[in-house]
Design a protein around this motif. Structure first.
Motif, mmCIF file in Angstrom:
data_model
loop_
_atom_site.group_PDB
_atom_site.id
_atom_site.type_symbol
_atom_site.label_atom_id
_atom_site.label_comp_id
_atom_site.label_asym_id
_atom_site.label_seq_id
_atom_site.Cartn_x
_atom_site.Cartn_y
_atom_site.Cartn_z
ATOM 1 N N ILE A 97 0.815 -1.224 0.000
ATOM 2 C CA ILE A 97 0.000 0.000 0.000
ATOM 3 C C ILE A 97 0.841 1.263 0.000
ATOM 4 N N GLY A 98 2.167 1.118 0.112
ATOM 5 C CA GLY A 98 3.062 2.259 0.075
ATOM 6 C C GLY A 98 3.668 2.557 1.439
ATOM 7 N N THR A 101 1.723 5.354 3.522
ATOM 8 C CA THR A 101 0.443 4.835 4.004
ATOM 9 C C THR A 101 0.663 3.837 5.141
ATOM 10 N N SER A 103 3.179 3.774 7.111
ATOM 11 C CA SER A 103 3.711 4.522 8.252
ATOM 12 C C SER A 103 2.608 5.113 9.110
ATOM 13 N N ILE A 104 1.499 5.480 8.488
ATOM 14 C CA ILE A 104 0.375 6.056 9.229
ATOM 15 C C ILE A 104 -0.185 5.058 10.244
ATOM 16 N N VAL A 130 5.360 11.642 8.177
ATOM 17 C CA VAL A 130 4.886 11.395 6.810
ATOM 18 C C VAL A 130 5.162 12.606 5.918
ATOM 19 N N TYR A 134 7.904 12.618 2.821
ATOM 20 C CA TYR A 134 7.462 12.999 1.481
ATOM 21 C C TYR A 134 8.315 14.149 0.939
ATOM 22 N N GLU A 148 1.238 5.272 -3.811
ATOM 23 C CA GLU A 148 0.797 5.315 -2.416
ATOM 24 C C GLU A 148 -0.712 5.312 -2.356
ATOM 25 N N LEU A 149 -1.268 4.550 -1.456
ATOM 26 C CA LEU A 149 -2.713 4.496 -1.284
ATOM 27 C C LEU A 149 -3.253 5.866 -0.883
ATOM 28 N N ILE A 150 -2.562 6.572 0.042
ATOM 29 C CA ILE A 150 -3.071 7.872 0.497
ATOM 30 C C ILE A 150 -2.922 8.968 -0.549
#
Length: 153
Positions: A97-98, A101, A103-104, A130, A134, A148-150
């Motif tokens: 999922i990246g 993501t 990491s969240i 995050v 980035y 990335e999912l987010i």
């Protein structure tokens, strides 16, 4: 002379427990190095460096083992293995999922496992990590993350 665990205050850590954790961390480091070596070009540098550091620090830990049970502020062994399991899940999820993501979910889970109960600090720290990851990778290194999912990828 070894101290009896019943007489200790805190968490007694036995040499075999330290050895088990050090070997598990070294094994995880080996997996990270192996996976990094399969990557192409510059994308291999970071995982190889992190995995190598895990192996080297585990070797230092093994070299410093003695035969005595020590009182420590370390978490109980079970928490250590739960943390390693969470790290393995994070590595797997980062590929699916990246990194950002995953990491969240990973950063707050590790903070809670470590005993932090200040939810505002956990949330701010997670968001700051995050955003900084980035910014550093996309702007400073000019290496965008994979989908990335987010980020809708």
């Amino acid at each position: 002379m070894a101290v009896e665990p019943e007489k200790l205050e805190g968490n007694p850590v036995r040499p075999l427990e330290r050895l088990a954790v050090a070997l598990a961390v070294a094994l995880a480091g080996g997996v990270v190095v192996w996976d990094g070596a399969r990557q192409a070009g510059a994308s291999a540098y970071f995982p190889i460096a992190v995995g190598s550091a895990m192996i080297a620090l585990s070797a230092v830990s093994v070299a410093r083992l003695d035969r005595e049970t020590r009182m420590t502020e370390e978490a109980p062994l079970v928490r250590g293995f739960v943390g390693l399991g969470m790290l393995a899940a994070f590595i797997f999820l980062a590929g699916q999922i990246g990194f950002l993501t995953a990491s969240i979910a990973f950063i707050p889970a590790m903070a809670l496992l470590g005993g932090d109960r200040n939810f505002l600090r956990i949330a701010v720290g997670t968001v700051a990590f995050v955003i900084m990851a980035y910014v550093v990778f996309n702007l400073a290194f000019a290496q965008p993350f994979p989908a990335e999912l987010i980020l809708g990828g």
